[in-house]
Scaffold this motif. Sequence first.
Motif, PDB file in Angstrom:
ATOM      1  N   HIS A  40      -3.732   5.277   0.144  1.00 39.08           N
ATOM      2  CA  HIS A  40      -4.518   5.750   1.284  1.00 39.08           C
ATOM      3  C   HIS A  40      -4.048   7.149   1.657  1.00 39.08           C
ATOM      4  O   HIS A  40      -2.842   7.406   1.738  1.00 39.08           O
ATOM      5  CB  HIS A  40      -4.356   4.814   2.489  1.00 39.08           C
ATOM      6  N   VAL A  41      -4.990   8.050   1.883  1.00 39.30           N
ATOM      7  CA  VAL A  41      -4.655   9.417   2.270  1.00 39.30           C
ATOM      8  C   VAL A  41      -4.245   9.437   3.735  1.00 39.30           C
ATOM      9  O   VAL A  41      -4.913   8.848   4.595  1.00 39.30           O
ATOM     10  CB  VAL A  41      -5.854  10.360   2.047  1.00 39.30           C
ATOM     11  N   ALA A  42      -3.139  10.107   4.026  1.00 39.00           N
ATOM     12  CA  ALA A  42      -2.663  10.211   5.403  1.00 39.00           C
ATOM     13  C   ALA A  42      -3.602  11.088   6.222  1.00 39.00           C
ATOM     14  O   ALA A  42      -4.105  12.110   5.740  1.00 39.00           O
ATOM     15  CB  ALA A  42      -1.253  10.793   5.422  1.00 39.00           C
ATOM     16  N   ILE A  43      -3.846  10.695   7.452  1.00 39.94           N
ATOM     17  CA  ILE A  43      -4.688  11.474   8.360  1.00 39.94           C
ATOM     18  C   ILE A  43      -3.858  12.594   8.972  1.00 39.94           C
ATOM     19  O   ILE A  43      -2.710  12.383   9.376  1.00 39.94           O
ATOM     20  CB  ILE A  43      -5.257  10.570   9.469  1.00 39.94           C
ATOM     21  N   ASP A  44      -4.416  13.775   9.028  1.00 40.25           N
ATOM     22  CA  ASP A  44      -3.744  14.902   9.674  1.00 40.25           C
ATOM     23  C   ASP A  44      -3.909  14.748  11.182  1.00 40.25           C
ATOM     24  O   ASP A  44      -4.979  15.006  11.742  1.00 40.25           O
ATOM     25  CB  ASP A  44      -4.346  16.223   9.196  1.00 40.25           C
ATOM     26  N   ALA A  45      -2.852  14.298  11.840  1.00 42.93           N
ATOM     27  CA  ALA A  45      -2.925  14.020  13.275  1.00 42.93           C
ATOM     28  C   ALA A  45      -3.165  15.276  14.098  1.00 42.93           C
ATOM     29  O   ALA A  45      -3.575  15.193  15.262  1.00 42.93           O
ATOM     30  CB  ALA A  45      -1.638  13.337  13.733  1.00 42.93           C
TER      31      ALA A  45
ATOM     32  N   ALA B   3       0.850  -1.193   0.000  1.00 46.15           N
ATOM     33  CA  ALA B   3       0.000   0.000   0.000  1.00 46.15           C
ATOM     34  C   ALA B   3       0.882   1.237   0.000  1.00 46.15           C
ATOM     35  O   ALA B   3       2.054   1.188   0.379  1.00 46.15           O
ATOM     36  CB  ALA B   3      -0.931   0.007   1.212  1.00 46.15           C
ATOM     37  N   LEU B   4       0.297   2.359  -0.428  1.00 46.69           N
ATOM     38  CA  LEU B   4       1.014   3.636  -0.480  1.00 46.69           C
ATOM     39  C   LEU B   4       0.197   4.682   0.266  1.00 46.69           C
ATOM     40  O   LEU B   4      -0.965   4.939  -0.072  1.00 46.69           O
ATOM     41  CB  LEU B   4       1.226   4.069  -1.934  1.00 46.69           C
ATOM     42  N   ILE B   5       0.788   5.277   1.296  1.00 48.25           N
ATOM     43  CA  ILE B   5       0.146   6.346   2.065  1.00 48.25           C
ATOM     44  C   ILE B   5       0.684   7.677   1.563  1.00 48.25           C
ATOM     45  O   ILE B   5       1.897   7.844   1.420  1.00 48.25           O
ATOM     46  CB  ILE B   5       0.424   6.179   3.570  1.00 48.25           C
ATOM     47  N   HIS B   6      -0.209   8.630   1.296  1.00 50.64           N
ATOM     48  CA  HIS B   6       0.230   9.872   0.670  1.00 50.64           C
ATOM     49  C   HIS B   6      -0.491  11.080   1.265  1.00 50.64           C
ATOM     50  O   HIS B   6      -1.542  10.957   1.906  1.00 50.64           O
ATOM     51  CB  HIS B   6      -0.029   9.819  -0.842  1.00 50.64           C
ATOM     52  N   GLU B   7       0.095  12.245   1.039  1.00 48.81           N
ATOM     53  CA  GLU B   7      -0.537  13.502   1.418  1.00 48.81           C
ATOM     54  C   GLU B   7      -1.770  13.735   0.542  1.00 48.81           C
ATOM     55  O   GLU B   7      -1.826  13.298  -0.616  1.00 48.81           O
ATOM     56  CB  GLU B   7       0.441  14.662   1.239  1.00 48.81           C
ATOM     57  N   PHE B   8      -2.726  14.472   1.089  1.00 46.34           N
ATOM     58  CA  PHE B   8      -3.974  14.719   0.364  1.00 46.34           C
ATOM     59  C   PHE B   8      -3.718  15.392  -0.983  1.00 46.34           C
ATOM     60  O   PHE B   8      -4.322  15.038  -2.001  1.00 46.34           O
ATOM     61  CB  PHE B   8      -4.896  15.590   1.224  1.00 46.34           C
ATOM     62  N   ASP B   9      -2.788  16.348  -1.014  1.00 44.21           N
ATOM     63  CA  ASP B   9      -2.541  17.129  -2.226  1.00 44.21           C
ATOM     64  C   ASP B   9      -1.930  16.303  -3.359  1.00 44.21           C
ATOM     65  O   ASP B   9      -1.920  16.750  -4.508  1.00 44.21           O
ATOM     66  CB  ASP B   9      -1.610  18.305  -1.919  1.00 44.21           C
ATOM     67  N   LEU B  10      -1.411  15.130  -3.052  1.00 41.25           N
ATOM     68  CA  LEU B  10      -0.728  14.327  -4.067  1.00 41.25           C
ATOM     69  C   LEU B  10      -1.623  13.247  -4.671  1.00 41.25           C
ATOM     70  O   LEU B  10      -1.176  12.463  -5.499  1.00 41.25           O
ATOM     71  CB  LEU B  10       0.515  13.665  -3.464  1.00 41.25           C
TER      72      LEU B  10
END
Length: 373
Positions: free
Chosen positions: A32-37, A13-20
């Motif tokens: 999967h979009v990374a959650i803003d902690a 899987a690949l976790i990425h920033e929303f903008d990408l």
Amino acid sequence: MIYELLRKANAKALIHEFDLGSMLTNSPIPTHVAIDARTADLQGAPLPPMVQPASGSDTIMIFHTSGSTSGSPKLIRCSYTWLGSIIEKAGLTGKSIRPMGHDVTVWMGSVCHIGQTSMLLGSLQSAACTIQPTQIAFSSDELLDMITRCGLNRLNQFPAFLGIHMRNSRQNPKLLAQLCALDETSIPGSRCPARTKSGRPSPPVRSKYQIRFFPLVPREQPAEGYADANSQLLELVILSDSPDCPDPSLRQADGHYHTGDLFVEVALGAYDNARAACGALIADCIVVGNARPSPVLFVEPGVAMDEERLKREIIRKTRHFHARRYLHERITSPRMVVVVPSGTLPRTATKGNIRRRAVEEAFKAELDQIFAA
């Protein structure tokens, strides 16, 4: 390149920033979009159980290199044993310096690179603060701002970038004073173009970490009855049974990890680094010569000097070194020295290291002309 690295690592899987997200529409694996902690409520979030390795040699992480050697990053598999040793050593090197308050250090690169992760492992153990600059090759003005506004006291930066601040400090007394006032300056990754300092002695090396100095070639008994110490270069080698020995895929046929760092034994058990430079004459340089009859030295000058005179000075200062090399390894003519403006040689974006293969490609016409003469 990213997809190729994912394939080689057998990523799931690949976790990425929303903008990408728009760039990953053709991803070969789930994304999967990374959650803003910073905005998420993580107070009651469950944590997965800790994975217990069957063996210390099991892979716990896969990092990648900057690609400065081949132009493409390499995968670095890290075992549980190796990571444990790095955590221990990072705790020693990252031990707090300030008697009161927290140390403040600076981000030196992506956490996907092993260098920044090692730094972060030390900072976490000492509760140090970490500044994330606007870019890895931050300006001297930004460095001053980090020192005065953020309290930066431990600077760790790749040599090519640190060298820029050092050169700028020659014309900027304020920058020079602030650099001198730092508690520690660390240089990872490659040769530094100038001296650095640390406000404390280096931590001792634990006995369980096994290193040796291997001769590059078998030592010959000199007929004259004396030996030239400089003719016997020794390579720093990390032994296979040392917990910090890298993955077997990176080791040589003898099972050990050969660093490529060369030393001379100046006294029994005392070693000096043998990678000498031409002092202030050279700001940076690289030797190329793949598939050529002899090597060629590309130089970015460190002083204002007539180009032909600079070439002659370099040859003069390195004559003794080259006299001990094989004929096809020597650089004995100014014709084999190419002087280019500062910042011309292609570098990697992460470390600022000069890329040998890229230099050969960019200056192919010049190299062809040299060997056609």
